[in-house]
Design an enzyme around this catalytic site. Structure first.
Site, PDB file in Angstrom:
ATOM      1  N   PRO A   1       0.925  -1.338   0.320  1.00 32.59           N
ATOM      2  CA  PRO A   1       0.230  -0.197  -0.151  1.00 32.59           C
ATOM      3  C   PRO A   1       0.600   1.255  -0.258  1.00 32.59           C
ATOM      4  O   PRO A   1       0.444   2.120  -0.363  1.00 32.59           O
ATOM      5  CB  PRO A   1      -0.631  -0.259   1.074  1.00 32.59           C
ATOM      6  CG  PRO A   1      -0.643  -1.597   2.120  1.00 32.59           C
ATOM      7  CD  PRO A   1       0.739  -1.963   1.291  1.00 32.59           C
TER       8      PRO A   1
ATOM      9  N   GLU B   1      -1.031  -7.522   8.509  1.00 31.94           N
ATOM     10  CA  GLU B   1      -0.813  -6.110   9.124  1.00 31.94           C
ATOM     11  C   GLU B   1       0.534  -5.931   7.999  1.00 31.94           C
ATOM     12  O   GLU B   1       0.500  -4.976   7.951  1.00 31.94           O
ATOM     13  CB  GLU B   1      -0.820  -6.275   9.901  1.00 31.94           C
ATOM     14  CG  GLU B   1      -1.552  -6.443  10.930  1.00 31.94           C
ATOM     15  CD  GLU B   1      -3.461  -6.152  10.426  1.00 31.94           C
ATOM     16  OE1 GLU B   1      -3.775  -4.880  10.353  1.00 31.94           O
ATOM     17  OE2 GLU B   1      -4.072  -7.265  10.524  1.00 31.94           O
TER      18      GLU B   1
ATOM     19  N   ARG C   1      -1.941  -7.068 -21.015  1.00 30.28           N
ATOM     20  CA  ARG C   1      -2.831  -6.747 -22.329  1.00 30.28           C
ATOM     21  C   ARG C   1      -2.088  -5.650 -23.289  1.00 30.28           C
ATOM     22  O   ARG C   1      -2.081  -5.464 -24.193  1.00 30.28           O
ATOM     23  CB  ARG C   1      -3.857  -5.975 -21.348  1.00 30.28           C
ATOM     24  CG  ARG C   1      -4.019  -4.455 -21.224  1.00 30.28           C
ATOM     25  CD  ARG C   1      -4.854  -3.859 -20.663  1.00 30.28           C
ATOM     26  NE  ARG C   1      -5.938  -3.279 -21.711  1.00 30.28           N
ATOM     27  CZ  ARG C   1      -5.845  -2.293 -22.212  1.00 30.28           C
ATOM     28  NH1 ARG C   1      -4.428  -1.332 -21.976  1.00 30.28           N
ATOM     29  NH2 ARG C   1      -6.549  -1.667 -23.467  1.00 30.28           N
TER      30      ARG C   1
ATOM     31  N   ASP D   1      -7.009   3.967 -26.604  1.00 30.63           N
ATOM     32  CA  ASP D   1      -7.425   4.035 -24.939  1.00 30.63           C
ATOM     33  C   ASP D   1      -7.566   5.709 -24.718  1.00 30.63           C
ATOM     34  O   ASP D   1      -6.893   5.991 -24.629  1.00 30.63           O
ATOM     35  CB  ASP D   1      -6.149   3.166 -24.282  1.00 30.63           C
ATOM     36  CG  ASP D   1      -6.230   1.829 -24.479  1.00 30.63           C
ATOM     37  OD1 ASP D   1      -7.345   0.722 -24.735  1.00 30.63           O
ATOM     38  OD2 ASP D   1      -5.389   1.073 -23.928  1.00 30.63           O
TER      39      ASP D   1
HETATM   40  C1  JEW Z   1      -1.695  -3.767  -0.822  1.00 32.59           C
HETATM   41  C2  JEW Z   1       0.034  -5.500  -0.452  1.00 32.59           C
HETATM   42  C3  JEW Z   1      -0.867  -6.690   2.311  1.00 32.59           C
HETATM   43  C4  JEW Z   1      -3.133  -1.861  -1.829  1.00 32.59           C
HETATM   44  C5  JEW Z   1      -3.615  -0.956  -2.024  1.00 32.59           C
HETATM   45  N1  JEW Z   1      -4.174  -1.890   1.314  1.00 32.59           N
HETATM   46  C6  JEW Z   1      -3.985  -2.421   2.615  1.00 32.59           C
HETATM   47  C7  JEW Z   1      -3.282  -2.556   4.290  1.00 32.59           C
HETATM   48  C8  JEW Z   1      -2.956  -3.870   4.347  1.00 32.59           C
HETATM   49  C9  JEW Z   1      -1.690  -4.021   5.307  1.00 32.59           C
HETATM   50  C10 JEW Z   1      -1.059  -3.053   6.324  1.00 32.59           C
HETATM   51  C11 JEW Z   1      -1.239  -1.739   5.722  1.00 32.59           C
HETATM   52  C12 JEW Z   1      -2.337  -1.354   4.507  1.00 32.59           C
HETATM   53  C13 JEW Z   1      -3.187  -4.939   3.430  1.00 32.59           C
HETATM   54  N2  JEW Z   1      -2.895  -5.366   2.295  1.00 32.59           N
HETATM   55  C14 JEW Z   1      -2.397  -5.813   1.390  1.00 32.59           C
HETATM   56  C15 JEW Z   1      -2.380  -4.214   0.933  1.00 32.59           C
HETATM   57  C16 JEW Z   1      -0.812  -4.582  -0.999  1.00 32.59           C
HETATM   58  C17 JEW Z   1      -0.479  -5.975   0.977  1.00 32.59           C
HETATM   59  C18 JEW Z   1      -1.495  -6.288   3.021  1.00 32.59           C
HETATM   60  C19 JEW Z   1      -1.417  -3.091  -1.271  1.00 32.59           C
HETATM   61  N3  JEW Z   1      -2.647  -1.715  -3.228  1.00 32.59           N
HETATM   62  N4  JEW Z   1      -2.019  -2.718  -2.719  1.00 32.59           N
HETATM   63  N5  JEW Z   1      -4.165  -0.264  -2.869  1.00 32.59           N
END
Ligand code: JEW
Length: 244
Positions: free
Chosen positions: A86, A113, A150, A164
């Site tokens: 994230p 987490e 793609r 696109d």
């Molecule tokens: C993404 C890998 C692994 C989200 C987006 N969301 C969220 C989040 C998570 C854990 C802690 C804090 C925030 C959940 N999460 C992931 C989320 C990628 C993980 C756990 C992710 N792109 N990639 N918007």
């Protein structure tokens, strides 16, 4: 192109990769997918991949050893290692096109987490699909794969990505198919006229209109000609749509 995916939910990833345009690209040998079950590198009798966070707090954190064991052979095979995260670089059309030039990608999906900070040492880049919360990296990885595959030559009709919306920087113009009239909604007559020049002009104007109404922020990076500016002026008299 080869794409490896590391996940504790291989079935969640493999299903979509066998379906539709992406599945067809794999069958045609244009792209090769390999999905790896992180639990094969899990620790102990329970094949554990997570543990409690040092310092306390809610939730679990992914242990580094299974991720190292899964990633190392992929790195040795020459893959560019992409961690779904994230806090990563935001996926957009530009990043999708850049990733599509890489012959071997490995996408690493976390859960819980998050993961032990030391895992970041083994990855080449970190990618997020946008500012919203999901439960793990698998669906984000599938979004990256869909956006990237793609673009691989031969996967979709070549002309359609020049067209696109994000290639022109504009949103798409409205599309119609049969029937010619649906309830009280006829297809715009220009589309039935057979005048290709007029159809192109109408589509350009409707794309401009839609972008102006829904995503005016996008107009700043669009190449606008004099006709475009004149048309936008009819939508918002006096609004400046200059370079930006
Ligand atoms: C993404 C890998 C692994 C989200 C987006 N969301 C969220 C989040 C998570 C854990 C802690 C804090 C925030 C959940 N999460 C992931 C989320 C990628 C993980 C756990 C992710 N792109 N990639 N918007």
């Amino acid at each position: 192109m080869r794409i490896d995916v590391v996940t504790i939910f291989p079935e969640l990833v493999a299903g979509p990769l066998g379906t539709s345009i992406i599945g067809r690209a794999a069958e045609a040998g244009l792209v090769e997918f390999q999905v790896h079950d992180l639990r094969e590198h899990g620790i102990g009798r329970h094949r554990s991949v997570d543990d409690y966070p040092y310092g306390g707090g809610a939730g679990m954190v992914m242990r580094p050893e299974p991720l190292f064991a899964a990633i190392e052979p992929l790195r040795d095979a020459g893959a560019v290692i992409v961690l779904m995260d994230p806090a990563g670089e935001r996926l957009d059309d530009r990043l999708a096109r850049e990733l599509a030039t890489i012959p071997h990608l490995a996408l690493v999906c976390g859960r819980y987490e998050g993961l032990d900070e030391r895992v970041r040492d083994l990855v080449d880049r970190e990618v997020s699909i946008g500012d919203y919360v999901v439960t793990g990296g698998e669906l984000p990885a599938l979004v990256v794969i869909d956006a990237v595959v793609r673009l691989v030559p031969g996967v979709i009709q070549e002309a359609s990505h020049q067209d696109d919306s994000f290639a022109s920087g504009l949103l798409e113009y409205p599309q119609y198919t049969r029937p010619e009239t649906f309830g009280d909604r006829p297809v715009p007559p220009v589309l039935l006229s057979g005048h290709h020049g007029e159809v192109d002009r109408w589509r350009r104007q409707e794309a401009l209109r839609r972008t102006f109404e829904r995503r005016p922020d996008l107009l700043a990076s669009v190449d606008l000609d004099t006709a475009d500016r004149q048309f936008l002026e009819t939508l918002a008299p006096g609004t400046e749509t200059g370079e930006g």
